[in-house]
Scaffold this motif. Structure first.
Motif, PDB file in Angstrom:
ATOM      1  N   LEU A 135      -5.477   5.145   3.624  1.00 54.63           N
ATOM      2  CA  LEU A 135      -5.177   5.577   4.991  1.00 54.63           C
ATOM      3  C   LEU A 135      -6.218   5.045   5.957  1.00 54.63           C
ATOM      4  O   LEU A 135      -5.901   4.618   7.071  1.00 54.63           O
ATOM      5  CB  LEU A 135      -5.136   7.118   5.061  1.00 54.63           C
ATOM      6  N   SER A 184       0.826  -1.194   0.000  1.00 52.39           N
ATOM      7  CA  SER A 184       0.000   0.000   0.000  1.00 52.39           C
ATOM      8  C   SER A 184       0.862   1.246   0.000  1.00 52.39           C
ATOM      9  O   SER A 184       0.483   2.262  -0.563  1.00 52.39           O
ATOM     10  CB  SER A 184      -0.909   0.000   1.223  1.00 52.39           C
ATOM     11  N   LYS A 185       2.034   1.160   0.674  1.00 56.90           N
ATOM     12  CA  LYS A 185       2.915   2.326   0.668  1.00 56.90           C
ATOM     13  C   LYS A 185       3.362   2.614  -0.757  1.00 56.90           C
ATOM     14  O   LYS A 185       3.440   3.758  -1.181  1.00 56.90           O
ATOM     15  CB  LYS A 185       4.141   2.060   1.555  1.00 56.90           C
ATOM     16  N   LEU A 201       0.695   4.386  -2.411  1.00 53.77           N
ATOM     17  CA  LEU A 201       0.658   5.776  -1.957  1.00 53.77           C
ATOM     18  C   LEU A 201       1.649   6.618  -2.745  1.00 53.77           C
ATOM     19  O   LEU A 201       1.307   7.696  -3.249  1.00 53.77           O
ATOM     20  CB  LEU A 201       0.982   5.837  -0.453  1.00 53.77           C
ATOM     21  N   TYR A 202       2.885   6.114  -2.870  1.00 50.79           N
ATOM     22  CA  TYR A 202       3.889   6.865  -3.618  1.00 50.79           C
ATOM     23  C   TYR A 202       3.468   7.028  -5.066  1.00 50.79           C
ATOM     24  O   TYR A 202       3.653   8.080  -5.688  1.00 50.79           O
ATOM     25  CB  TYR A 202       5.262   6.167  -3.559  1.00 50.79           C
ATOM     26  N   PHE A 257      -2.094   0.737   6.678  1.00 50.96           N
ATOM     27  CA  PHE A 257      -1.088   0.164   5.787  1.00 50.96           C
ATOM     28  C   PHE A 257      -0.870  -1.297   6.086  1.00 50.96           C
ATOM     29  O   PHE A 257      -0.740  -1.693   7.221  1.00 50.96           O
ATOM     30  CB  PHE A 257       0.248   0.879   5.945  1.00 50.96           C
ATOM     31  N   GLU A 263       9.610  -3.419   8.161  1.00 53.77           N
ATOM     32  CA  GLU A 263      10.828  -2.665   8.474  1.00 53.77           C
ATOM     33  C   GLU A 263      12.027  -3.479   8.028  1.00 53.77           C
ATOM     34  O   GLU A 263      12.028  -4.699   8.163  1.00 53.77           O
ATOM     35  CB  GLU A 263      10.911  -2.435   9.997  1.00 53.77           C
ATOM     36  N   GLY A 302       1.594  -2.341   4.729  1.00 55.86           N
ATOM     37  CA  GLY A 302       2.815  -2.000   3.956  1.00 55.86           C
ATOM     38  C   GLY A 302       4.056  -2.844   4.187  1.00 55.86           C
ATOM     39  O   GLY A 302       4.027  -3.917   4.760  1.00 55.86           O
ATOM     40  N   ASP A 303       5.117  -2.311   3.691  1.00 59.13           N
ATOM     41  CA  ASP A 303       6.394  -3.044   3.704  1.00 59.13           C
ATOM     42  C   ASP A 303       6.899  -3.205   5.127  1.00 59.13           C
ATOM     43  O   ASP A 303       6.739  -2.338   5.971  1.00 59.13           O
ATOM     44  CB  ASP A 303       7.436  -2.255   2.912  1.00 59.13           C
TER      45      ASP A 303
END
Lengths: 497, 348, 152
Positions: free
Chosen positions: C56, C2-3, C6-7, C60, C65, C62-63
Motif C-alpha cells: 500500500l 500487486s493487486k 494483495l488478494y 499499486f 482497467e 496493479g492491473d
C-alpha cells in the motif's frame, strides 16, 4: 581394519555385484531424471526385484540405485526447472536460471561433478566413521536434533534475503502446512476435518511435484521448439568442461557442503531433504556476491548437489550401524536388508563389517559411474531443454500424475499435486520463494517434536550439552556471518594509528 | 468407401473394444467351488505401512506361498497412512469379493477401536478374519545408562521414570502404560520418536530410562548389551528369553492390577492378522482360511521364515474372532474409562 | 500484479485464521496441540499485514482497467487460459477413463489440438503408453487404476 577393506573389496569385485551396479546406475539415474519417480518411490518399487538375489548383489543394487537418484534428479532440476527428487529442489533456482540464460552446459557440468565429488566425500566419511559410529550417533540426541532442525529453519531467513518478508511468509506457510495431520507428541490428528487422507496431513511428494513441476509445465506449454544453432553444439562440451572446472575451483565450497550433507544424513531425526538447503544457505552466506544467488550463481548449483550425494553416505552410517533409517529412502533400503535375511544394527557391524565396507565401496563406485555416464549423455540430455513445449508439457504431466499415484497408491495424492500446483504457480508469479516453503514444511515436525522430547527428558536447560552448544554457536555465527565479515573487513581497512 | 468415412469407423471400433475389454463386468459369486473362483484372479494383499517395514516383509514372504495354494496371483500393495488406519478403513469398505485382504496390526486396531480413536471407521467384530500370522510377548527393558537394574528398583524409584515410544497406541507406549498402572510405576512416557528403533536408541543413549518392546527386538538389544531385559509382561516366559522371569514370577499382583497385564497380553494375542471385508461369501472365506492355515502351520515354511528372522505363530480365524469379541465386549463403561485414562492421559 | 499479491496475502491470512478457529471452536484442541499452530498463525498474519502495508505504501502498479486493455492482450490471455485448462484436463481424463487410456488419449488430443501432425501426436501417444503401461504398470507393477470411473 585393512583386512576388512580387503574382504569388502573382494565382495564387490565379483561379476554379479558389478553387473548389478552397472544395471542399477542407469536405472537410478532414470528414476532421478523422471520427475514423477524421484526419491523413494522408485526404490520402493524396485524392492521386490531383489527378492531371491544373493545378499550382497541385491543390496549393492539398491544402494547403487539410491546413490545416484539425486545425480539424475539434478538434470531435470537444471534443464526443466523441475526437481527430479525433493532434495533437488534447492538446485532449481540457480540451475534453471543458468539454463534459461544459455549456460545449461555449465550448470550440467557443475551439477554432475559436484554430485560425484560429494558422493565420494560421503564415502570417505562413511568408511572413516564406521568403526566409531556408536559413539558418534550417541552424541546426537534429541536436543541436538532439535537444534539442527532450528539451524535448518533459520536458513529460511537466508534463503529469503533480499525479500525477507516474502521469504518468511513462504517459510511460515510451509511450517503451517506441516501442522495438518498427526501431532507426533500427542498422537492427535490436527485439522483433519474427518477426511482420512488428512490424518497424516499433506504429503511431501505431491507438495514438491505441485510446487515445482506444475508451474514449470504450464510455462513450457507456451514455448516453441528452439532452432538448433550448429555453433552451439561445440559450445556444449566446452560449457560442460567449464562447469566441471568450476567445482574444482570452488573445492572448499564443495567440501563444506558435502560435510553438511553428511552431518544431516547421520542424524536420524532430520530428513535428508534439508541438507541441500542448508548447504545452499551456507554457500550464500559465505559468498562475496550473495545477490547473484537465485539468478544463476554457480555456487547455488555446486553446494546443494554436493551435499545431496554426500548425505547418503551419512545416512548409510546410521542405517548400517543402528538399523535406524536416516531417511525414507534408507527405510526402504532397510527393508531390502530384511528381504535378503540381514538385519542392520549394532550386531551387524561386528559380524558383517565387510558387507558394510563393500556397500560403502558400491556407493563410491555408483557415484563415479553415474558421473561418467551422465557426462557422456549430457550433450543429448541438454537437447531435452529444446524440445517443443507442446510435446514436453503433456508428457511431463503424465510422469507427474503416474508418479504421484505410485508413491502411496493413493489417487488423492494426484489431486493434491494440482492443488499445490495452483499454490506453486501463484507463488512463482508473485516472486515468493518456494524452496523456503519446502524447507519449512520438511522441518516443522522435527522442531516441535524434538523440542518437546528434549524438555521432557532433560528439562529447560537441555541445550547445555557440548554438541548442542557447538550447534548453537554455528547457527549464530552463520546467521551473523555477513555482518561479522563486514566488521572484520572494516577493521582491516581502517588506518592504523 | 471414402477414407473420411471408414477411418473414423475403425478408430471408434478400436476405442470401443479397448474400453469394453478394460471395463470388467461384475462377477457373480460362484456357488460351491471357491477354488475355481480364485484360479486366475488377482488377490491384493494390502499392507497399511510403507515398503521395507516388518508388515511389508511378512506380506512379501507370504505372497508367493498364498499364490501357490490358491492359484490366484497375489500382489502386495502398500497403502501407508494413519498408522495403518487408512488401509484398514478402505479394506473394510471394499467390495466383499474376497480379493482384497489385509495384513493388519490387529493389536493396534483393536486398541484404537476400543479407545474410539479419530479415524476409526471399522468394527473388528464385523470383519472377516482369516488367520493370525504372528504375535510376540512384550519385554520390559531398562537402559544401561540408567541406575535401574531390576523391577524392584523401578517400583521403588522415587524419581520419575522416563520411557520412550513413538505414539500413544503404538504397542510400545500402551504396553508401558498398562505395565506402569499394574506396577504403580512413577512413569512418564515421551512419545514422538519416529518409530520403535529410534525410541530404542533413545533408551540406549540414556535419554530415557526404559522401553517395552517385542521379544524379538528385545533379544537384539539385549544381545548388543545396550539394554537390560528385566521381565516378560505376560503369564508365560518367552522362548527367546528362557531365563527371564515373567512379571508374575517377580511380583505378587492384586487381581485388579494383574488384570491389566492379562488384558494387554490378550490384546498382544491378536498380533499381526490377515482379514478381509465383512460379508465375503462363506465358501471364499473358508477357502482362504484353509490355505492360510496350511501355510502358517507348515514346518518348512516356518523354518524359512525363521531363516529371515521372522517368526510365525499361527492362530485360526475362529480363535481370532473369539479373542476380538472378548476383548471388545468384556469391559464395562467404568473399566473402559479407566483404560482410556491409563493409555491416553495418566502418563503424559 | 500487486493487486494479485494483495488478494493472495488476504487469502493466506483468511485461510490460516479459519483453520485456527476450527481448531479452537470446532475441534476444541488443548493448548499443547494448538500452541505451535496458533503462534505460527499469528506470525504469518502479522507478516502478511506487514507485506500488505509495504504494498500500500508503494502504491499499486496493479492491473489496468478493462476498458484500457488492448484487445490483443485480452485475446492472448484468453488463449493462455485455454491452453492451461486443456493441459490440466489430464486430471478429469484419468478420473473418467482410467490411467492408461486416459493419459494416452489426453496426450494424443493435446498434441493434435496444438496443431502438430497426426504422426507427431501418435508418436507422443505411443511414448505415453510406453511410459504408463510398460514402465509403471508392467515393470514397476504400480496398480494404476485401469477402469474408467474406477474411483466410484
Amino acid at each position: 581394519m585393512l583386512e576388512m577393506f580387503a574382504h569388502g573389496l573382494q565382495l564387490v569385485l565379483t561379476s554379479d555385484v558389478l553387473l548389478a551396479v552397472l544395471i542399477a546406475v542407469p536405472v537410478g539415474l532414470l528414476a532421478g531424471i523422471l520427475p514423477g519417480l524421484g526419491g523413494i518411490a522408485a526404490l520402493a518399487l524396485l524392492l521386490p526385484f531383489i527378492y531371491g538375489m544373493e545378499a550382497m548383489t541385491g543390496l549393492a543394487f539398491l544402494v547403487a540405485v539410491h546413490a545416484v537418484i539425486y545425480t539424475g534428479g539434478s538434470m531435470s532440476a537444471v534443464l526443466l526447472g523441475i526437481p527430479g527428487a525433493p532434495p533437488n529442489a534447492a538446485t532449481v533456482a540457480d540451475g534453471y536460471s543458468m539454463c534459461r540464460r544459455g549456460y545449461a552446459g555449465v550448470a550440467v557440468g557443475a551439477a554432475l561433478t559436484a554430485s560425484g565429488v560429494g558422493g565420494l566425500i560421503g564415502f570417505v566419511v562413511l568408511v572413516a566413521l564406521l568403526p566409531f559410529v556408536q559413539g558418534v550417533v550417541t552424541l546426537f540426541g534429541s536436543p541436538e536434533t532439535f537444534l539442527l532442525s532450528l539451524l535448518g529453519i533459520s536458513c529460511i531467513a537466508i534463503l529469503g534475503r533480499g525479500a525477507m518478508v516474502k521469504g518468511l511468509i513462504a517459510g511460515g506457510l510451509g511450517i503451517f502446512l506441516a501442522m495438518f495431520g498427526y501431532q507426533r507428541i500427542s498422537g492427535v490428528p490436527r485439522f483433519w476435518f474427518d477426511i482420512d487422507y488428512l490424518l497424516d496431513g499433506f504429503r511431501l511428494v505431491p507438495l514438491v511435484l505441485g510446487l515445482f513441476a506444475i508451474p514449470e509445465v504450464l510455462s513450457l506449454s507456451g514455448r516453441r521448439k528452439a532452432t538448433r544453432d550448429e555453433a552451439q553444439t561445440g559450445l556444449e562440451w566446452a560449457q560442460i568442461r567449464t562447469g566441471a572446472q568450476e567445482v574444482i575451483k570452488h573445492h572448499w565450497l564443495c567440501l563444506r557442503s558435502a560435510l553438511i550433507g553428511v552431518v544431516v544424513g547421520i542424524v536420524p531425526g532430520i530428513g535428508g531433504e534439508t541438507a541441500p538447503f542448508v548447504a545452499y544457505a551456507a554457500a550464500r552466506q559465505n559468498s562475496v556476491q550473495p545477490d547473484t544467488f537465485g539468478a544463476g550463481a554457480i555456487e547455488g548449483v555446486i553446494a546443494p548437489e554436493s551435499s545431496n550425494n554426500a548425505k547418503e553416505g551419512g545416512a548409510l552410517v546410521t542405517t548400517l550401524a543402528l538399523g535406524i533409517p536416516g531417511s525414507a529412502g534408507m527405510a526402504v533400503l532397510l527393508g531390502g536388508f530384511l528381504l535378503v535375511g540381514l538385519e542392520p544394527g549394532p550386531d551387524f557391524l561386528t559380524e558383517h563389517m565387510d558387507i558394510a565396507i563393500g556397500l560403502a565401496m558400491v556407493l563410491a563406485l555408483a557415484n563415479v559411474l553415474a558421473v561418467i555416464f551422465m557426462l557422456g549423455m549430457s550433450k543429448w540430455l541438454i537437447r531435452i531443454a529444446w524440445v517443443d513445449g507442446d510435446i514436453l508439457a503433456p508428457l511431463l504431466l503424465v510422469l507427474v500424475v503416474a508418479g504421484a499415484y505410485a508413491t502411496n497408491n493413493n489417487p488423492v495424492d494426484v489431486l493434491m499435486v494440482f492443488v499445490f500446483g495452483a499454490l506453486g504457480w501463484i507463488l512463482r508469479e508473485l516472486g515468493y520463494n518456494r524452496a523456503a516453503l519446502l524447507l519449512g514444511f520438511v522441518l516443522a515436525a522435527s522442531i516441535e517434536t524434538y523440542l518437546h522430547i528434549s524438555l521432557q527428558a532433560y528439562g529447560a536447560w537441555f541445550f547445555l550439552r557440548p554438541v548442542s552448544l557447538i550447534i548453537l554457536a554455528i547457527m549464530l555465527l552463520g546467521l551473523c556471518w555477513p555482518l561479522l565479515r563486514r566488521l572484520i573487513s572494516q577493521c582491516r581497512a581502517s588506518p592504523r594509528p | 468407401m471414402n477414407k473420411s468415412v471408414w477411418i473414423p469407423k475403425i478408430v471408434s471400433f478400436l476405442v470401443l473394444s479397448f474400453v469394453m475389454n478394460t471395463v470388467t463386468a461384475p462377477r457373480t459369486a460362484q456357488a460351491g467351488e471357491a477354488a475355481g473362483f480364485y484360479a486366475g484372479e488377482v488377490i491384493r494383499l494390502i499392507v497399511g505401512y510403507g515398503p521395507g517395514g516388518g508388515y511389508d516383509a511378512y506380506a512379501r514372504f507370504l505372497a508367493p506361498h498364498l499364490q501357490a495354494r490358491t492359484g490366484a496371483t497375489v500382489i502386495v500393495e502398500n497403502r501407508p497412512g494413519g498408522g495403518g488406519l487408512l488401509a484398514l478403513n478402505q479394506v473394510v469398505a471394499a467390495r466383499p469379493d474376497g480379493l482384497s485382504i489385509m495384513l493388519a496390526n490387529a493389536e493396534a486396531a483393536a486398541l484404537a477401536q476400543l479407545l474410539d480413536k479419530e479415524g476409526v471407521r471399522y468394527d473388528l467384530q464385523d470383519v472377516t478374519w482369516l488367520a493370525r500370522v504372528s504375535t510376540e510377548p512384550r519385554v520390559l527393558m531398562w537402559s544401561r545408562r540408567s541406575e535401574l537394574r531390576n523391577l524392584a528398583d523401578g517400583m521403588q524409584s522415587a524419581r520419575r521414570i522416563n520411557w520412550a515410544a513413538s505414539g500413544k497406541t503404538d504397542s510400545i507406549a500402551d504396553v508401558t502404560s498398562f505395565a506402569s498402572a499394574a506396577l504403580n510405576l512413577n512413569s512418564r512416557i515421551i512419545i514422538g520418536y519416529k518409530g520403535s528403533k529410534e525410541a530404542a536408541l533413545a533408551a540406549t543413549r540414556g535419554e530415557v530410562d526404559g522401553i517395552c518392546v517385542s521379544a524379538s527386538s528385545a533379544k537384539k538389544y539385549a544381545g548388543s548389551g545396550k539394554l537390560l531385559p528385566v521381565t516378560v509382561l505376560g503369564r508365560e516366559r518367552s522362548t527367546l528369553f528362557p531365563k527371564l522371569p515373567t512379571v508374575f514370577e517377580l511380583v505378587k499382583l492384586p487381581p485388579d492390577k494383574a488384570w491389566l497385564i492379562d488384558y494387554r497380553s490378550q490384546l498382544t494375542g491378536l498380533g499381526r492378522a490377515l482379514l478381509t471385508a465383512p460379508g465375503v461369501p462363506a465358501e471364499r472365506a473358508g477357502f482362504l482360511r484353509a490355505a492360510l492355515d496350511s501355510i502358517l502351520s507348515d514346518p518348512e515354511i516356518q523354518a524359512e521364515a525363521r531363516a529371515i528372522g521372522r517368526l510365525l505363530n499361527h492362530a485360526t480365524a475362529n480363535r481370532l474372532t473369539t479373542l476380538i469379541d472378548d476383548t471388545l465386549t468384556s469391559l464395562d463403561s467404568q473399566t473402559l474409562q479407566l483404560l482410556r485414562n491409563v493409555v491416553l492421559e495418566r502418563y503424559y | 500484479m500487486s493487486k494479485g499479491e494483495l488478494y493472495f496475502l488476504l487469502s493466506v491470512s483468511g485461510a490460516v485464521s479459519a483453520v485456527l478457529c476450527s481448531g479452537v471452536f470446532y475441534f476444541d484442541y488443548s493448548l499443547q496441540i494448538l500452541l505451535l499452530p496458533l503462534a505460527l498463525g499469528v506470525v504469518i498474519c502479522l507478516l502478511c499485514f506487514a507485506r500488505i502495508s509495504i504494498l500500500l505504501a508503494n502504491g499499486f502498479t496493479g492491473d489496468l482497467e478493462p476498458a484500457t486493455t488492448p484487445a490483443s492482450a485480452n485475446a492472448y490471455r484468453k488463449h493462455q487460459a485455454l491452453r492451461t485448462l486443456s493441459l490440466l484436463s489430464v486430471l478429469p481424463a484419468v478420473m473418467l477413463l482410467g490411467y492408461p487410456l486416459g493419459l494416452t488419449l489426453y496426450v494424443f488430443t493435446y498434441v493434435k489440438l496444438r496443431e502438430h501432425s497426426w504422426l507427431t501426436a501418435s508418436s507422443c501417444a505411443l511414448v505415453c503408453l510406453g511410459l504408463v503401461y510398460v514402465l509403471f504398470m508392467a515393470i514397476l507393477k504400480v496398480p494404476l487404476p485401469v477402469k474408467p470411473l474406477g474411483w466410484l
